[in-house]
Design a protein around this motif. Structure first.
Motif, mmCIF file in Angstrom:
data_model
loop_
_atom_site.group_PDB
_atom_site.id
_atom_site.type_symbol
_atom_site.label_atom_id
_atom_site.label_comp_id
_atom_site.label_asym_id
_atom_site.label_seq_id
_atom_site.Cartn_x
_atom_site.Cartn_y
_atom_site.Cartn_z
ATOM 1 N N ALA A 42 0.843 -1.200 0.000
ATOM 2 C CA ALA A 42 0.000 0.000 0.000
ATOM 3 C C ALA A 42 0.871 1.240 0.000
ATOM 4 N N GLY A 43 0.353 2.302 -0.560
ATOM 5 C CA GLY A 43 1.068 3.564 -0.567
ATOM 6 C C GLY A 43 0.792 4.383 0.680
ATOM 7 N N ALA A 44 0.008 3.814 1.589
ATOM 8 C CA ALA A 44 -0.359 4.531 2.821
ATOM 9 C C ALA A 44 -0.314 3.552 3.983
ATOM 10 N N ASN A 45 -0.415 4.081 5.174
ATOM 11 C CA ASN A 45 -0.450 3.265 6.388
ATOM 12 C C ASN A 45 -1.571 2.231 6.267
ATOM 13 N N LYS A 46 -1.243 0.978 6.487
ATOM 14 C CA LYS A 46 -2.235 -0.097 6.280
ATOM 15 C C LYS A 46 -3.446 0.014 7.202
ATOM 16 N N VAL A 47 -3.311 0.666 8.348
ATOM 17 C CA VAL A 47 -4.456 0.791 9.250
ATOM 18 C C VAL A 47 -5.527 1.718 8.678
ATOM 19 N N LEU A 48 -5.187 2.485 7.650
ATOM 20 C CA LEU A 48 -6.157 3.365 7.004
ATOM 21 C C LEU A 48 -6.858 2.696 5.822
ATOM 22 N N LEU A 49 -6.386 1.510 5.440
ATOM 23 C CA LEU A 49 -7.016 0.794 4.332
ATOM 24 C C LEU A 49 -8.394 0.294 4.749
ATOM 25 N N VAL A 75 -4.025 5.910 20.564
ATOM 26 C CA VAL A 75 -3.611 5.447 19.242
ATOM 27 C C VAL A 75 -2.278 6.106 18.923
ATOM 28 N N VAL A 76 -1.252 5.288 18.679
ATOM 29 C CA VAL A 76 0.086 5.779 18.373
ATOM 30 C C VAL A 76 0.259 5.764 16.862
ATOM 31 N N VAL A 77 0.588 6.927 16.280
ATOM 32 C CA VAL A 77 0.742 7.050 14.829
ATOM 33 C C VAL A 77 2.107 7.616 14.484
ATOM 34 N N ARG A 78 2.467 7.501 13.218
ATOM 35 C CA ARG A 78 3.729 8.072 12.747
ATOM 36 C C ARG A 78 3.628 9.589 12.704
ATOM 37 N N ALA A 84 -4.655 12.563 9.338
ATOM 38 C CA ALA A 84 -5.258 11.550 8.471
ATOM 39 C C ALA A 84 -5.926 10.451 9.295
ATOM 40 N N VAL A 85 -5.283 10.039 10.371
ATOM 41 C CA VAL A 85 -5.854 9.004 11.234
ATOM 42 C C VAL A 85 -7.097 9.527 11.942
ATOM 43 N N ALA A 86 -7.030 10.753 12.456
ATOM 44 C CA ALA A 86 -8.195 11.350 13.125
ATOM 45 C C ALA A 86 -9.371 11.463 12.158
ATOM 46 N N ALA A 87 -9.111 11.886 10.926
ATOM 47 C CA ALA A 87 -10.170 12.015 9.932
ATOM 48 C C ALA A 87 -10.767 10.664 9.566
ATOM 49 N N ALA A 88 -9.933 9.631 9.501
ATOM 50 C CA ALA A 88 -10.426 8.288 9.165
ATOM 51 C C ALA A 88 -11.258 7.698 10.305
ATOM 52 N N LEU A 89 -10.907 8.003 11.546
ATOM 53 C CA LEU A 89 -11.611 7.449 12.694
ATOM 54 C C LEU A 89 -12.897 8.204 13.038
#
Length: 93
Positions: A42-49, A75-78, A84-89
């Motif tokens: 993936a071109g992005a963090n797999k947890v966002l897939l 939630v620990v992110v890069r 991006a993680v906040a928006a996805a969640l």
């Protein structure tokens, strides 16, 4: 945003030979979501897939928040992926 009302968990540790003790301790869940997605191609963090109707990470956060004894979810992110993680969640909380 991810922490719920204060709750406590009762931890029971077996001491062997039938003995045990009980202690109240706060419970937290730490979800490591700092992957890059390269191993899955993936071109992005797999947890966002997507997995079904939500991102992979949303399933873990949902399950952690559903635990009656959990006080906080972290939630620990890069670096640079927090937004991006906040928006996805957000739609799944």
């Amino acid at each position: 945003m991810l922490s719920g009302a204060f709750r406590r968990v009762t931890a029971v540790k077996t001491l062997g030979r039938g003995g045990s003790y009980t202690a109240d301790v706060p419970a937290a869940v730490v979800i490591l979501a700092a992957g890059s997605g390269t191993r899955v191609g993936a071109g992005a963090n797999k947890v966002l897939l997507p997995l079904g109707d939500r991102p992979v990470l949303a399933w873990s956060v949902r399950d952690a928040l559903a635990l009656a004894d959990v006080r906080r979810v972290l939630v620990v992110v890069r670096p640079g992926e927090g937004d991006a993680v906040a928006a996805a969640l957000a739609p799944h909380l």
